[in-house]
Design an enzyme around this catalytic site. Structure first.
Site, PDB file in Angstrom:
ATOM      1  N   GLY A 231       0.886  -1.128   0.029  1.00 18.65           N
ATOM      2  CA  GLY A 231       0.096   0.082  -0.065  1.00 18.65           C
ATOM      3  C   GLY A 231       0.859   1.134   0.084  1.00 18.65           C
ATOM      4  O   GLY A 231       0.474   2.216  -0.635  1.00 18.65           O
ATOM      5  N   GLY A 459       2.071  -6.795   3.746  1.00 24.78           N
ATOM      6  CA  GLY A 459       3.162  -7.163   2.890  1.00 24.78           C
ATOM      7  C   GLY A 459       4.598  -6.891   3.662  1.00 24.78           C
ATOM      8  O   GLY A 459       5.686  -7.601   3.339  1.00 24.78           O
ATOM      9  N   ILE A 624      15.447  -5.572  16.937  1.00 24.29           N
ATOM     10  CA  ILE A 624      14.815  -6.156  15.600  1.00 24.29           C
ATOM     11  C   ILE A 624      13.991  -7.512  15.753  1.00 24.29           C
ATOM     12  O   ILE A 624      14.878  -8.073  16.316  1.00 24.29           O
ATOM     13  CB  ILE A 624      16.115  -6.244  14.676  1.00 24.29           C
ATOM     14  CG1 ILE A 624      16.469  -4.990  14.161  1.00 24.29           C
ATOM     15  CG2 ILE A 624      15.379  -6.699  13.049  1.00 24.29           C
ATOM     16  CD1 ILE A 624      15.428  -3.655  13.730  1.00 24.29           C
ATOM     17  N   PRO A 627      14.982 -10.302  11.742  1.00 16.96           N
ATOM     18  CA  PRO A 627      15.892  -9.396  10.589  1.00 16.96           C
ATOM     19  C   PRO A 627      15.291  -9.556   9.421  1.00 16.96           C
ATOM     20  O   PRO A 627      15.809  -8.651   8.539  1.00 16.96           O
ATOM     21  CB  PRO A 627      17.155 -10.206  10.993  1.00 16.96           C
ATOM     22  CG  PRO A 627      17.067 -10.641  12.467  1.00 16.96           C
ATOM     23  CD  PRO A 627      15.524 -11.042  12.509  1.00 16.96           C
ATOM     24  N   GLN A 633      12.392  -4.715   4.459  1.00 16.92           N
ATOM     25  CA  GLN A 633      11.785  -3.559   4.355  1.00 16.92           C
ATOM     26  C   GLN A 633      12.691  -2.504   3.942  1.00 16.92           C
ATOM     27  O   GLN A 633      12.495  -1.431   3.320  1.00 16.92           O
ATOM     28  CB  GLN A 633      11.238  -3.228   5.834  1.00 16.92           C
ATOM     29  CG  GLN A 633       9.862  -3.848   5.950  1.00 16.92           C
ATOM     30  CD  GLN A 633       8.888  -3.385   4.951  1.00 16.92           C
ATOM     31  OE1 GLN A 633       8.473  -2.265   4.790  1.00 16.92           O
ATOM     32  NE2 GLN A 633       8.254  -4.383   4.223  1.00 16.92           N
ATOM     33  N   GLY A 699       9.346   0.096   8.545  1.00 22.79           N
ATOM     34  CA  GLY A 699       8.664  -0.074   7.431  1.00 22.79           C
ATOM     35  C   GLY A 699       9.024   1.348   6.368  1.00 22.79           C
ATOM     36  O   GLY A 699       8.701   1.521   5.239  1.00 22.79           O
ATOM     37  N   GLU A 700       9.389   2.515   7.247  1.00 23.51           N
ATOM     38  CA  GLU A 700       9.558   3.741   6.361  1.00 23.51           C
ATOM     39  C   GLU A 700      10.817   4.411   6.485  1.00 23.51           C
ATOM     40  O   GLU A 700      11.393   5.061   5.582  1.00 23.51           O
ATOM     41  CB  GLU A 700       8.395   4.801   6.883  1.00 23.51           C
ATOM     42  CG  GLU A 700       7.041   4.315   6.466  1.00 23.51           C
ATOM     43  CD  GLU A 700       6.085   5.040   7.212  1.00 23.51           C
ATOM     44  OE1 GLU A 700       5.320   5.986   6.854  1.00 23.51           O
ATOM     45  OE2 GLU A 700       5.617   4.651   8.318  1.00 23.51           O
TER      46      GLU A 700
END
Lengths: 734, 333
Positions: A231, A459, A624, A627, A633, A699-700
């Site tokens: 997304g 995802g 984490i 990993p 990501q 994620g970012e």
């Protein structure tokens, strides 16, 4: 299979479903009597509908209905929300009035027995317009007075008197998310309840918005999103097509599927807005910042105020006594912008980190060293200590792994295999917060566990990470843990946004497990035939799936599933609830993740060929949990960053207002062949302010800073400083 | 997409009969042959192509590569791009064609796309592909939106005031450098057309792109025997490393004797309305020394007639660098 605690690289537990095609994505849901809806999109960028003739379309084969303003039925507005409670970015319901405010706006929708019939009917709807000239200009001027987002000291005076100054404007274009999976809705109405299969990064929010817009109580709407073909923020909040499908299903009393086409993806489901950012840096000759000003603008749509928040990361990035950030909006005839991976910080850090590179050059100081000299010891914007900040170590580790000490700073001076090399560096950061979350954990009599929450896996690996977390906390192997997500029937979970799901669910999982385990201890003392019958519960402990006396080791205990069996219970269920930290006023720490990006480009002026050849990324994102998907990501973000730096831009035709490169050939994302060699390192310092495991999300952050590192490398290779993304080869041809 | 009748051609004559029902074989054709479908189906979904009948020619016996007794290579119209690119004869004797094919599209598309289909591939001009906007090629007389619009990828050579669309094919550029001949069968029998005469510049009829008339079926493409001792290069320049049409490309077929060019063919892609043979460049190279100065003169000559648009002026310099570099690679000992 053994226990798979946090830190172990468990392969995606849903992987076999995906590679075998069994995983049901939204548009895979089919039901008896299913109809297909295809929207009709405006072919002007501004104006009004003068006439809408559905007579031909309505009588075509298989057509069940052609909807428009007069016959869609009531779709209410969702009232404004506070924060991200019940949120959507494009608040106007579909077909609400006859005004066209952006090219591609839905004006009607054909519903037919087959997809092909619906397309043919949609094409046969005749729409005439009173067109006006659309405004899609790139150059942005603020509407009204800009907002003051933060200020300290006297930045104007400090800048004016600074010995070294940088005053530059950077812009980023409209970027379109372009997940491979198209947006889609499959709406089922049974006369009383809606079941909406949606491509959403937030089933609970979608349910809450849909209930308000369809005018029914929340419990009459169930939203399901089992798998998402990504997304990138574009699916965080509902878009108008969902309500077209739901309203059509309600009116026809049949299931309706609506799949947004690739060209509509550029019009109707959001984008990262164009940004224009002026950065002023004032520094002493020692490289220490004395002033930092960040004035940003972004475009938004005619009706909605979408703030990109470009200066999100600016107040805490560097130490400076004098600071100001402002922001403003410029309205354009475009669809409503929305969050795209790293909203605010990603374009903002492109500008800030590019300016830092320019300052380093102006000062003759190595860009890594310049950042070290301006490292703050607290968040000077919030005047709070950092919960855990290791940017300095990220830069040091990255520099070592990249070989930064071998850099010759002179433009075009480095070569390898006949190619000119350019090296660049940038810092990056992203928020580390939690949304509210509820999680149910069942411990079952076959030794398995089930963990359920109405968040979703977009995802990124949420299914697998939850299995990791439950495995660590219960001692149950990951392959015996069932993870159930993406359904509003489950306890409410967070939106998959802000890289917050992992951090948000951990406290709730802990609580749910404790609760489920406590009930097993209760069963142990109340069930004849267990070794613990008649004891007090607080004399017992639960270790690695084994119940035992606190004063004895687990080797003399009993497996929890045996206790459940003796108690004739299938399972015990525990519910955990954790509060949000996001948006909290009452905080003791500044919570962020940090990182460093090192990029190498190769440049062949004789054929104007620019490629990113190597990226070293070091990320400080707490502990984490898994990993493997975490690395995935960051690597994906770096590849996306190559696109952001060199390729991606949605182009609007100035006369028609149309996003003209509305397909995957003309809107260029990085291909596999464009992906550089990528090395990712995680520092793995737990941040226990955020949760008991010290985990943040990833994620970012990998997309932050990468474009600045690449454009710095482009400058180093070519001597051309590109301040308007993406870097086009024509700018390097001179 | 519109409703259409679908049939399979039983033979070449059957296909010709079906095709002859169309009023035109150009834009707006009522009957279309489908082979790989990589262009046609795409354009049908966009409603840019709206045939009433689609005739599947995949069953026709046009899918072989044959070495003819006179040394020419005959490539059936249905030979897939990937099969052609990896054909041993093509790899060893017509390397420029293999390179061009492999620089285009993706492996999946090349597996579907055919020789005839690639030859007839339509422009990627974004206004041609958007039915809602004016385009003289799609709707004659409606105007060219690209001239004052987004034209970065469009043509600078062989354009007109009515159309600046680029021929996007890589294969066509190599075929032009190799002097390919197109075999056509139609209602009036068989004919052969050299590739340079096959395509039209847009002029004031941009909807008419080539010599094909209703019923005409491209059955094969022949390549002359490869020139002796020649080297061949296809160089494609673009923004990203894969899956992008050329911003500029050059196909070079060259022989060098005693330090001067004894044979030279130069064709350009990505910059022109049709696969562009540059006689001007060739003229500057024949009998000239193999050096940078000759390459530069050839590049300057090739682009002398360029007419840049608002956003594609950079293609002049890019195409020049492409020619110079490709000539350098082709003549490197």
């Amino acid at each position: 299979m053994t226990v798979s605690p946090a830190g172990s690289s468990v392969p995606r537990i849903e992987g076999p479903l995906k590679v075998s095609g069994i995983a049901t994505y939204t548009s895979d849901f089919n039901f008896p009597g299913l109809l297909y809806a295809v929207p009709v999109c405006a072919t002007i960028g501004s104006g009004t509908i003068a006439g809408l003739d559905t007579s031909v379309a309505g009588s075509m084969p298989g057509v069940q209905a052609v909807y428009h303003r007069a016959n869609i039925g009531r779709i209410y507005r969702s009232a404004p929300d506070e924060g991200l409670g019940t949120h959507l970015d494009e608040r106007r319901p579909p077909f609400e009035d006859d005004v066209i405010r952006y090219y591609g706006q839905y004006v009607a929708a054909a519903v037919a027995d087959t997809y092909e019939q619906a397309i043919a009917a949609a094409n046969a709807v005749k729409v005439t317009y009173d067109a006006k000239e659309p405004d899609v200009r790139d150059q942005l001027e603020p509407e009204g007075q800009p907002n003051l987002d933060g200020e300290r000291g006297d930045p104007d005076a400090a800048f004016d008197s600074a010995p070294v100054k940088i005053d530059q404007t950077y812009s980023t274009p409209v970027e379109t998310h372009n997940p491979i999976e198209l947006h889609a809705s499959v709406a089922v109405w049974d006369g009383q309840d809606f079941t909406l299969y949606e491509t959403t990064q937030g089933v609970v929010n979608h349910r809450d918005v849909a209930a308000e817009m369809l005018g029914v109580p929340k419990e009459r709407v169930r939203v399901i999103s089992r798998f998402l073909g990504s997304g990138f923020g574009g699916k965080l909040f509902p878009w108008p097509h969902s309500f077209i499908a739901a309203a059509a299903a309600r009116d026809l009393n049949r299931p309706v599927k609506l799949v947004v086409s690739r060209d509509m993806m550029f019009q109707n489901v959001g984008h990262r807005p164009r940004t224009q950012q002026r950065i002023r840096l004032g520094a002493g000759s020692d490289g220490k910042l004395v002033a930092l000003m960040h004035d940003s603008l972004n475009h938004t749509s005619i009706l909605d105020d979408y703030q990109e928040n470009c200066s999100e990361a600016t107040p805490y990035s560097y130490s400076t006594p004098n600071f100001r950030a402002t922001s403003g909006l410029a309205r354009r005839n475009v669809g409503t912008p929305t969050s795209m991976r790293g909203p605010g910080a990603v374009p903002g850090l492109y500008a800030l980190e590019s300016a830092m590179d320019e300052l380093a050059i102006a000062l003759g100081i190595d860009p890594v060293e310049l950042r070290l000299r301006n490292e703050p010891n607290k968040d000077e914007g919030l005047d709070l200590p950092f919960s855990s900040r290791h940017l300095v170590e990220c830069l040091a580790v990255g520099a070592k792994r990249f070989g930064w000490s071998g850099r010759d700073p002179r433009v075009g001076s480095m070569r390898k295999n006949g190619l000119i090399l350019g090296w660049g560096v940038a810092g990056c950061s992203w928020i580390a917060e939690r949304f509210a979350a509820q999680v149910a954990v069942d411990l079952r009599d076959d030794g398995s566990a089930r963990v359920a929450t109405a968040t979703q896996d977009i995802g990124t690996g949420t299914y697998t990470v939850l299995a990791n977390v439950v495995s660590e906390k219960t001692g149950i192997p990951a392959n015996k843990i069932e993870v159930v997500l993406g359904d509003t029937n489950l306890p409410p979970g967070p939106i998959s946004g802000g890289s917050m799901v992992t951090a948000s669910v951990i406290p709730a999982v802990s609580q749910a497990i404790e609760s489920a385990q406590q009930r097993i201890l209760m069963a142990a003392i109340e069930t004849e035939g267990t070794p613990f019958y008649g004891l007090e519960a607080d004399a017992l402990a639960f270790s690695g799936g084994i119940v035992h006396r606190k004063n004895e080791g687990p080797e003399r205990g009993m497996a929890f599933e045996k206790i459940l069996a003796k108690a004739k219970a299938r399972s015990t269920s525990g519910l955990g609830k954790a509060e949000a930290t996001f948006g909290s006023e009452d905080r003791k720490f500044s919570q962020h993740s940090f990182g460093a990006q090192f990029a190498e480009v190769t440049w062949q002026p004789e054929i104007a060929r620019l490629r990113v050849s190597r990226v070293v990324t070091v990320i400080d994102a707490g502990r984490i949990i898994n990993p493997k998907p975490a690395r995935n990501q960051i690597e994906g973000s770096v590849v996306m960053g190559v696109g952001m730096a060199l390729l991606e831009a949605t182009e609007y035709d100035a006369r028609f207002g149309a996003p003209i490169n509305n397909n995957l050939a003309d809107y260029m994302v990085a291909t596999n062949a464009d992906a550089p060699q990528i090395e990712v390192t995680f520092l793995d310092y737990p941040d226990r302010v955020l949760n008991d495991m010290g985990a943040r999300g990833v994620g970012e952050i990998g997309l932050a800073g990468i474009a600045a590192a690449i454009t710095a490398a482009v400058y180093h290779a070519t001597g051309v400083r590109v301040r308007n993304l993406p870097v086009r080869l024509e700018e390097l041809l001179a | 997409m519109e409703m259409f009748a679908f049939s399979e051609a039983a033979g070449v004559e059957d296909a010709i009969r079906a095709g002859a029902e169309s009023g035109t074989a150009q834009q707006g054709a009522r009957v279309r042959f489908v082979a790989g479908g990589t262009t046609l189906l795409d354009l049908m979904k966009l409603d840019v192509e709206r045939p009433l009948a689609v005739v599947d020619i995949n069953g026709l016996p046009l899918d072989t590569v044959t070495k003819l007794t006179d040394g020419r290579l005959k490539i059936g119209a249905l030979v897939r791009n990937s099969d052609l690119a990896y054909h041993p004869d093509v790899r060893s004797n017509y390397a420029v064609l293999s390179q061009a094919l492999l620089s285009g599209a993706s492996a999946q598309l090349r597996n579907m796309a055919t020789t005839g289909g690639n030859l007839l591939q339509r422009t990627r001009c974004m206004y041609f592909r958007n039915r809602a906007l004016p385009c003289n090629k799609r709707e004659p007389g409606s105007g060219c939106s690209a001239i004052e619009g987004e034209n970065r990828s469009l043509a600078i050579l062989g354009t007109s005031a009515h159309c600046i669309a680029t021929n996007p094919s890589d294969m066509n550029v190599a075929l032009t450098a190799l002097g390919a001949v197109i075999q056509i069968e139609g209602t009036a029998g068989k004919r052969e057309v050299p590739i340079e005469a096959f395509f039209f510049e847009p002029g004031d009829t941009p909807e008419r792109e080539n010599v094909l008339d209703p019923g005409d079926l491209v059955t094969s493409v022949t390549l002359p025997p490869p020139p002796q001792n020649c080297s061949q290069v296809y160089l494609k320049l673009r923004d990203r490393a894969s899956y992008e049409f050329a911003l500029a490309s050059a196909a070079i077929v060259a022989s060098v004797d005693n330090g001067t060019f004894s044979y030279i063919r130069v064709a350009l892609g990505g910059v022109a309305s049709k696969p562009w043979r540059s006689l001007e460049a060739e003229e500057q190279l024949y009998d000239q020394p193999v050096d940078e100065a000759s390459f530069r003169r050839a590049a300057d000559a090739a682009l002398a007639g360029a007419r840049p648009q608002s956003r594609n002026g950079f293609k002049i310099e890019l195409a020049k660098r492409c020619i110079v570099h490709a000539l350098g690679v082709a003549t490197a000992s």
